[in-house]
Design an enzyme around this catalytic site. Structure first.
Site, mmCIF file in Angstrom:
data_model
loop_
_atom_site.group_PDB
_atom_site.id
_atom_site.type_symbol
_atom_site.label_atom_id
_atom_site.label_comp_id
_atom_site.label_asym_id
_atom_site.label_seq_id
_atom_site.Cartn_x
_atom_site.Cartn_y
_atom_site.Cartn_z
ATOM 1 N N LYS A 72 0.847 -1.206 0.000
ATOM 2 C CA LYS A 72 0.000 0.000 0.000
ATOM 3 C C LYS A 72 0.881 1.254 0.000
ATOM 4 C CE LYS A 72 -0.321 -0.359 5.042
ATOM 5 N NZ LYS A 72 -1.139 -0.847 6.168
ATOM 6 N N ARG B 82 -10.590 -0.211 15.133
ATOM 7 C CA ARG B 82 -10.523 0.628 13.934
ATOM 8 C C ARG B 82 -11.598 0.161 12.958
ATOM 9 N NH1 ARG B 82 -4.867 1.017 10.635
ATOM 10 N NH2 ARG B 82 -5.278 -1.212 10.341
ATOM 11 N N HIS C 217 -6.013 -7.433 13.254
ATOM 12 C CA HIS C 217 -4.813 -6.586 13.228
ATOM 13 C C HIS C 217 -4.473 -6.202 14.660
ATOM 14 C CE1 HIS C 217 -1.837 -4.138 11.259
ATOM 15 N NE2 HIS C 217 -2.310 -3.001 11.719
ATOM 16 N N ARG D 16 1.427 -10.676 7.213
ATOM 17 C CA ARG D 16 1.327 -9.495 6.338
ATOM 18 C C ARG D 16 2.534 -8.601 6.593
ATOM 19 N NH1 ARG D 16 -3.746 -9.705 9.024
ATOM 20 N NH2 ARG D 16 -3.187 -7.770 10.101
ATOM 21 N N TYR E 37 15.044 31.353 4.785
ATOM 22 C CA TYR E 37 13.933 32.091 5.400
ATOM 23 C C TYR E 37 14.186 32.331 6.883
ATOM 24 C CZ TYR E 37 11.085 31.094 1.263
ATOM 25 O OH TYR E 37 10.586 31.013 -0.014
ATOM 26 N N CYS F 30 13.437 24.742 2.797
ATOM 27 C CA CYS F 30 12.377 25.388 2.013
ATOM 28 C C CYS F 30 11.514 24.322 1.352
ATOM 29 C CB CYS F 30 12.987 26.298 0.947
ATOM 30 S SG CYS F 30 14.259 27.400 1.579
ATOM 31 N N ASP G 90 11.249 23.568 -1.845
ATOM 32 C CA ASP G 90 11.885 22.869 -2.959
ATOM 33 C C ASP G 90 13.394 22.759 -2.848
ATOM 34 O OD1 ASP G 90 9.260 23.262 -4.147
ATOM 35 O OD2 ASP G 90 9.935 25.314 -4.507
HETATM 36 C C1 LIG Z 1 -0.336 -1.745 6.835
HETATM 37 C C2 LIG Z 1 -0.828 -3.025 7.361
HETATM 38 C C3 LIG Z 1 0.047 -4.083 7.614
HETATM 39 C C4 LIG Z 1 1.550 -3.967 7.498
HETATM 40 O O1 LIG Z 1 2.051 -3.412 8.697
HETATM 41 P P1 LIG Z 1 3.632 -3.264 8.948
HETATM 42 O O2 LIG Z 1 3.717 -2.798 10.348
HETATM 43 O O3 LIG Z 1 4.119 -2.236 8.000
HETATM 44 O O4 LIG Z 1 4.216 -4.596 8.711
HETATM 45 C C5 LIG Z 1 -0.510 -5.290 8.010
HETATM 46 N N1 LIG Z 1 -1.842 -5.433 8.168
HETATM 47 C C6 LIG Z 1 -2.711 -4.428 7.955
HETATM 48 C C7 LIG Z 1 -4.164 -4.648 8.155
HETATM 49 C C8 LIG Z 1 -2.231 -3.186 7.574
HETATM 50 O O5 LIG Z 1 -3.098 -2.185 7.386
#
Ligand SMILES: *Cc1c(COP(=O)(O)O)cnc(C)c1O
Length: 484
Positions: free
Chosen positions: A142, A240, A269, A325, A369, A416, A418
């Site tokens: 992602k 969440r 999660h 994951r 700046y 800055c 850029d």
């Molecule tokens: C982003 C995400 C992960 C990955 O998490 P990391 O800490 O980067 O390994 C795993 N599961 C879900 C649901 C996530 O949103």
């Protein structure tokens, strides 16, 4: 349960003229290959191939639903050049769009992000080695693979033992399919119901936790003779998204009557997998196992069971279940101090720039700046074309060091939007070699040079944040990415 490659079975109803997404993708692939074997004119051919596949794919999508063209206008680039051609009268040079397009991004602006795909390969393999045989690896790509480039990282991870891809949005999934990646893709949250035709058209699995979405998804799939595979999200304490851990069976009874729905996976999660404390973590594990057992007790196959992000996958072998994951670990960053002794990870990202200007600033004159920095005299002030619009956060002003030919130099003055400046001491002390930087010299913002290094973690300490935010800041900015 037989498991097709990308989680989907069956194809849509075929009306006359129907072009399936896979047909269109094969066509685009062939054309892309042709373009590659002919480097002259390859940019134009690639544009044409993209336009052709976009047209065929949008036709396929239109057949499924609302006919949204997700690519915008693929020929816009050549259109923008028209004025240059029209103006090219007698004796005037005209611009060849292919030649203009072939000027590399790093020659357009002297700042860039380097991504080491060997590091990604190393990290995926290192995590895979810690998994029990048969446990799947999901590469979480992602946010453009945390700024590292979703398509390149997905391909590398899939070639290094990953079997599944995780994304946050429908468009992120479409980008992978458009690049002809055929692995199963899970969107890690429930998309809006209005996106359902895209899920079916591109064969992308949603996360599901509302009955309304489940039923609309199933009915849309059914109308096209497709299956509606999904992963069920269980809320075990993160609070969440997800179905409450003690409500998964009633939820599945509420939606499970629909013949098209197919529960391919069940996941949760963790809120504290990267924290020193482990009690809250253990509570989530217990609730998750109870929810999975409740599904099984009700005669429902929970499919692929998964819970672990990088921190949990590395720290707690007990929660690897059927799949882990992997996000931040894939890119080579440790999710917490506890993982350092457990696994060798290699950071994949570095950030570099070239000096665009230098000047000697007399003693007590200010720089940038606010003129907060004042020259102590005998310093050369060098300018780099990288600023907070490129992920170099303004908060780092006057607090970071860059690397120049193995030496460490101090960034000075406010960063800055850029550009930013750094200071080089022109005096020679003892054995130290004097450095005299010139326009065009390469400077390391993040990465190593000689024995010295500036790490993403160094920036995290200064900014009080996590590596995810820092790499996304650089990698999802307007800087080009260079794969090495
Ligand atoms: C982003 C995400 C992960 C990955 O998490 P990391 O800490 O980067 O390994 C795993 N599961 C879900 C649901 C996530 O949103």
């Amino acid at each position: 349960m037989t498991e097709p490659l990308n989680g989907f079975t069956g194809f849509g109803r075929r009306d006359p003229g129907f072009v399936s997404a896979s047909q269109a993708m094969r066509q685009a692939e062939t054309e892309a290959r042709m373009a590659q074997s002919d480097p002259l004119g390859s940019a134009r051919r690639a544009t044409e191939a993209r336009a052709a596949s976009a047209q065929a794919l949008s036709q396929a999508t239109a057949d499924l639903g609302r006919g949204v063209n997700p690519w915008g206008n693929p020929t816009a680039r050549s259109g923008a050049l028209r004025f240059a051609r029209d103006d090219a009268g007698e004796g005037r040079p005209s611009f060849d769009p292919d030649k203009l397009a072939s000027i590399p991004p790093v020659d357009r602006r002297w700042s860039w992000v380097e991504v080491d795909l060997n590091a990604i390969r190393h990290n995926a393999t290192a995590v895979k080695k810690r998994l029990a045989p048969g446990t799947r690896l999901m590469a979480v790509v992602k946010a453009d693979a945390y700024g590292h480039g979703a398509v390149q990282c997905a391909r590398t991870a899939l070639n290094s033992g990953a079997e599944y891809l995780g994304v946050a949005t429908v468009d992120e999934a479409i980008q992978l399919r458009e690049a002809l990646i055929n692995a199963p893709i899970l969107i890690l949250a429930e998309p809006p119901v209005t996106a359902i035709p895209l899920l079916l058209g591109y064969k992308v699995m949603p996360t599901v936790y509302t009955a309304e979405f489940a039923i609309q998804y199933a009915e849309a799939a059914d109308a096209f003779g497709l299956r509606a595979p999904f992963h069920l999200k269980v809320n075990t304490g993160m609070n969440r998204i997800g179905v409450r851990h003690d409500e998964v069976v009633p939820f599945m009874h509420q939606v499970g009557f629909h013949r098209a729905l197919e529960l391919v996976g069940t996941f949760t999660h963790f809120a504290t997998a990267d924290c020193a404390e482990t009690l809250d973590f253990q509570i989530q594990v217990k609730r998750f196992i109870e929810a999975v057992n409740a599904l099984r007790g009700a005669g429902i196959d929970p499919g692929i069971i998964h819970a672990a992000n990088s921190a949990a996958a590395i720290r707690y072998p007990d929660v690897q279940f059927d799949m882990v994951r992997l996000g931040i670990g894939l890119y080579g960053f440790h999710p917490c101090p506890e993982t350092y002794p457990l696994i060798d990870l290699r950071p994949a990202m570095s950030v570099k720039a070239r000096i665009t200007d230098t000047r000697l600033v007399p003693m007590s004159e200010g720089v940038s700046y606010g003129l907060h920095y004042r020259s102590p005299g005998s310093v050369k002030i060098c300018t780099l074309p990288i600023g907070y619009a490129d992920g170099l956060r303004r908060n780092l002003s006057g607090r970071v060091r860059f690397l120049l030919g193995g030496a460490s130099v101090r960034q000075v003055g406010n960063i800055c939007m850029d550009q930013c400046m750094f200071e080089v001491d022109l005096r020679t002390y003892g054995l130290r070699e004097r450095i005299d930087p010139q326009v065009g010299d390469e400077v390391v913002i993040v990465g190593s040079s000689g024995d010295a290094s500036v790490t993403v973690e160094d920036l995290c300490d200064l900014l009080d944040t996590i590596p995810h935010e820092v790499t996304i800041g650089f990698g999802c900015s307007r800087m080009p990415r260079l794969y090495v």
